[in-house]
Design a protein around this motif. Structure first.
Motif, PDB file in Angstrom:
ATOM      1  N   GLU A  60       0.816  -1.216   0.000  1.00 36.53           N
ATOM      2  CA  GLU A  60       0.000   0.000   0.000  1.00 36.53           C
ATOM      3  C   GLU A  60       0.848   1.264   0.000  1.00 36.53           C
ATOM      4  O   GLU A  60       0.408   2.313  -0.463  1.00 36.53           O
ATOM      5  CB  GLU A  60      -0.939   0.006   1.217  1.00 36.53           C
TER       6      GLU A  60
ATOM      7  N   LYS B 209      -6.089   4.049   0.892  1.00 40.26           N
ATOM      8  CA  LYS B 209      -5.791   2.693   0.455  1.00 40.26           C
ATOM      9  C   LYS B 209      -6.704   2.304  -0.709  1.00 40.26           C
ATOM     10  O   LYS B 209      -7.859   2.693  -0.777  1.00 40.26           O
ATOM     11  CB  LYS B 209      -5.958   1.718   1.619  1.00 40.26           C
TER      12      LYS B 209
ATOM     13  N   LEU C 163      -4.710   5.634   5.119  1.00 40.54           N
ATOM     14  CA  LEU C 163      -3.437   4.936   5.255  1.00 40.54           C
ATOM     15  C   LEU C 163      -2.750   5.254   6.578  1.00 40.54           C
ATOM     16  O   LEU C 163      -2.077   4.406   7.159  1.00 40.54           O
ATOM     17  CB  LEU C 163      -2.518   5.315   4.086  1.00 40.54           C
TER      18      LEU C 163
ATOM     19  N   ALA D  96      -4.079  -1.739  -6.416  1.00 40.05           N
ATOM     20  CA  ALA D  96      -3.393  -0.467  -6.225  1.00 40.05           C
ATOM     21  C   ALA D  96      -3.810   0.590  -7.240  1.00 40.05           C
ATOM     22  O   ALA D  96      -3.863   1.775  -6.915  1.00 40.05           O
ATOM     23  CB  ALA D  96      -1.879  -0.673  -6.282  1.00 40.05           C
TER      24      ALA D  96
END
Length: 800
Positions: free
Chosen positions: A127, A400, A435, A545
């Motif tokens: 991440e 994320k 995050l 991602a």
């Protein structure tokens, strides 16, 4: 009675003091976070085989976005769809900047992920890495659209997410939603919210990339579900409303942030709680609140929040979170770069002149050099760049999961303002995916663990003819064939030695000598094998991602035309071929010289075994070229400076590295005296170069030299250093060559990762190509104070 009242007052006061003490202790327990981010500016998204992917990496402090003032290794990989790593680079970051490139000539068609990380970022997992999708496609025909599959909208998914985290009974709730297709991309939907009696409560429809929101007040003894238009089988239950809870509704105004706190209007007691604001895990402020009604408004000065994502949390008196949401505060200062062009429309092969002004606060300046790309807009999947330095540092690296078209959130369009788009994103994508929540939970690694700058060489020294370690041996690391010491160390009791933080570019031969305590060379040196590189990564994680990118018809058409024109051109004659030619006879191996660099050489030297006795190539040249003078840091012919080419490419080698090319590696050397014509082609005489040129052409398989035979206590390994960044080729058209027949179909007109500002201003120029199209300019930089600089403009190239 008075004693009882006094006791109650005392206990109440003590309880309030304990509450204040507890929140202060909670704040103090928040450890300062240390984090970095890595962003890579990539020139475009779509490539044909043979194109070069140009990149510049920015390594910044994760909190302040200031460039890291250190030296670090940056790892960049090109990963195929199945997770196999097909190319990789290790770049040397100097004060937070590095640049490099990938060649695509050997790569198959498909979608690839550019994956970048540092040793430090590996502590935080996938991440925290940088990811960007690009696509390589070989056009087989003007209408070839192979692989550009359309989304299947027969199966969709819709998620409903209450603002603040929970729906509350008998209170006005904002409920956000997002509809996605099978690829995870947003899709338009509309529908209705119904209760369990079948009554329609409210209608809704998505407004941007499948996202939208609506208001709902749940009442006692009712449940609710969503019915989606055109999908009659979909009946999606809404989250169950809780009886005791708090609604947190947010709205940004010009100078303040408005929060409306509401609770169950049928409850007689009103809660006490703490309103806490944090930014990137760091505490901003808190406010104790005692509600006096079921709705209460809070206005907070916008200037209390830094730019970017912050988190608002409501804590009960036991410091348990009861509501939470992310907000995005934009400083409304734009990209801080103003771009001026000499005109907006151009003919082919005309010069574009650009001036860039940095619009910064007093005392700030562009600390880095600026990266600039100028690209045919058809070489982006949607006609525009889906990601830039601002969208990555403020969105992709903070949330994320994949964000669809992150750069678009900072652009107003006809239907939505940037602020409206960003707030939808915070409601939907930012729901429980911050995050920094994960970073807070991670132990901070030792700074020593991050200091991996440079190349490491390690191994073991053993006693000669014994299988036993040689302790306290002196180990020396030198450049081969040159009296220059890189370092020295002493072996441990186990015979181990280690050299670290070594910097050199390309391949370099070194000499490692070991001496016993008594000074003899009765030693054997065994180098450790290179660390095993990853060959495959999780394709699933890569897909999470960032989104895949699609081809577009304009790219396919331009790519086809480019390939056709280049195949028609014959580089040997400078003419245009009438038809394609099949080569059916093998040719003898010949040296490939730099086409167009020069037409002929004044002298060509062919290397023989007799010449291997020269220590360096410059020693050899001094014996053969009487007008050559070697001053150490510059070489001159006839008192004019000389440039070098190696294997037909303009050399980025330093003179130190030129000296390390061994004579047994060289096949021929071309000598061009000052005043030779550069850029020669049929139809043009090129331009006069007042400097000289030495062009070195190496053998594919060097001969074995006598000096490479075994010497005890010594090894001479070839080491792979950091790649030397290639220079982007940008032609200069003059009256002499503007009508040259060689086609110019460059999709990237200009790339420069190191444009410098002087007194807040940068100037640059380049020439257009033969392709009529709209071209987009992208500028990216970081200031001394960590401000993100981003600018874009466009211009048009028309037909002749």
């Amino acid at each position: 009675m008075k004693t009882l009242i006094a006791t109650v007052l005392f206990l109440t006061t003590l309880f309030i003091q304990l509450q204040a003490q507890n929140i202060e202790e909670w704040i103090d327990s928040k450890k300062p976070l240390l984090f970095e981010k890595l962003y890579v500016h990539v020139d475009r998204e779509l490539y044909a085989p043979g194109d070069i992917i140009w990149m510049k990496a920015y390594q910044v402090n994760g909190i302040t976005h200031q460039l890291n003032s250190n030296f670090r290794n940056i790892f960049i990989q090109l990963v195929a769809e199945d997770g196999h790593i097909v190319k990789d680079l290790m770049l040397f970051s100097i004060q937070g900047q590095a640049n490099g490139e990938f060649k695509t000539d050997t790569l198959a068609d498909g979608i690839y992920t550019i994956r970048a990380f540092t040793r430090y970022l590996k502590n935080y997992g996938e991440e925290a890495f940088f990811h960007k999708k690009i696509r390589i496609s070989k056009s087989l025909g003007s209408l070839d659209m192979t692989g550009n599959s359309q989304s299947d909208n027969s199966k969709i998914d819709v998620a409903f997410l209450p603002e603040g985290g929970s729906m509350v009974l008998n209170a006005v709730n904002t409920v956000a939603f997002k509809a996605i297709d099978q690829k995870g991309k947003g899709i338009y939907v509309s529908g209705r919210i119904l209760d369990d009696l079948g009554d329609t409560i409210v209608s809704f429809s998505s407004s941007y990339l499948g996202m939208g929101k609506f208001l709902l007040m749940p009442v006692d003894n009712r449940t609710y579900y969503a019915a989606i238009d055109r999908y009659p089988e979909m009946k999606i239950p809404l989250p169950k409303a809780i009886e005791n809870g708090i609604c947190l509704n947010y709205k940004m105004e010009e100078k303040s942030l408005m929060f409306e706190i509401s609770t169950n209007m049928n409850q007689g007691n009103y809660p006490e709680f703490y309103f806490v604001a944090t930014h990137k895990g760091g505490f901003l402020f808190y406010k104790a609140i005692k509600m006096s009604d079921f709705v209460q408004a809070i206005s907070i000065d916008k200037n209390l929040f830094p730019g970017g994502i912050s988190k608002i949390t409501l804590l009960d008196t036991a410091l348990n979170p009861i509501a939470e949401r992310l907000i995005f505060v934009d400083d409304n200062k734009g990209g801080l770069l103003n771009i001026s062009l000499n005109q907006k429309e151009f003919k082919p092969r005309k010069k574009v002149e650009m001036v860039v002004d940095a619009l910064l606060e007093p005392g700030d300046s562009v600390a880095s050099t600026m990266s600039v790309s100028v690209v045919n807009k058809n070489y982006f999947s949607t006609g525009e760049n889906n990601q830039n330095i601002k969208s990555y540092l403020l969105l992709d690296s903070e949330l994320k999961g994949a964000i669809e078209s992150p750069a678009s959130y900072f652009v107003d369009d006809q239907l939505h303002t940037s602020a409206e788009k960003l707030d939808l994103l915070m409601l939907v994508h930012g729901w429980r995916t911050y995050l920094w929540d994960d970073i807070e939970k991670k132990p901070i690694a030792s700074l020593d663990d991050w200091n991996d700058a440079g190349i490491e060489i390690s191994g073991t020294v053993k006693k000669l003819l014994w299988n036993a370690p040689l302790a306290d041996a002196s180990v020396f690391l030198d450049y081969a064939f040159r009296n220059f010491r890189i370092g020295e160390t002493t072996s441990s009791q186990a015979g181990r030695f280690h050299f670290s933080h070594i910097y050199f570019v390309d391949n370099l031969r070194v000499m490692i000598n070991a001496r016993t305590k008594s000074g003899t060379s009765n030693a054997e040196i065994i180098l450790d094998p290179l660390p095993k590189k990853d060959s495959i990564v999780s394709a699933v994680n890569l897909n999470k991602a960032c989104f895949d990118i699609d081809l577009n018809l304009d790219f396919m058409r331009d790519s086809y035309n480019k390939l056709s024109k280049e195949l028609e051109y014959d580089p040997e004659t400078g003419g245009i071929l009438l038809q394609s030619i099949d080569i059916v006879q093998d040719k003898k191996k010949s040296i490939i010289r730099s086409a167009g660099a020069y037409a002929w050489a004044d002298k060509t030297l062919t290397i023989t075994r007799i010449d291997y006795s020269f220590l360096t190539v410059l020693d050899y040249l001094r014996s053969k070229v009487t007008t050559l003078t070697d001053y150490g840091d510059v070489v001159m012919i006839k008192n004019r400076p000389v440039t070098f080419m190696v294997d037909g490419l303009e050399s980025q080698y330093s003179f130190r590295e030129i000296r390390t090319i061994k004579m047994n590696e060289i096949e021929t050397i071309d000598i061009l005296n000052p005043g030779f014509r550069k850029g020669y082609a049929i139809g043009t005489l090129g331009t006069v170069d007042e400097s000289g040129l030495i062009a070195i052409y190496r053998k594919p398989n060097p001969d074995i030299m006598q000096s490479e035979q075994y010497v005890k206590g010594r090894i001479m390994p070839d080491l792979k250093g950091f790649p030397q960044p290639k220079m982007f080729y940008s032609p200069e058209y003059t009256l002499e060559n503007i009508e040259a027949p060689k086609p110019d179909y460059r999709p990237t007109l200009f790339w420069d990762p190191d444009v410098e500002f002087v007194d807040g201003k940068a100037s640059l120029g380049f020439f257009t190509s033969d392709v009529p199209s709209e071209y987009v300019v992208f500028l990216e930089a970081i200031t001394k104070n960590g401000k993100i600089c981003y600018g874009t403009t466009s211009f048009t190239v028309n037909k002749k």
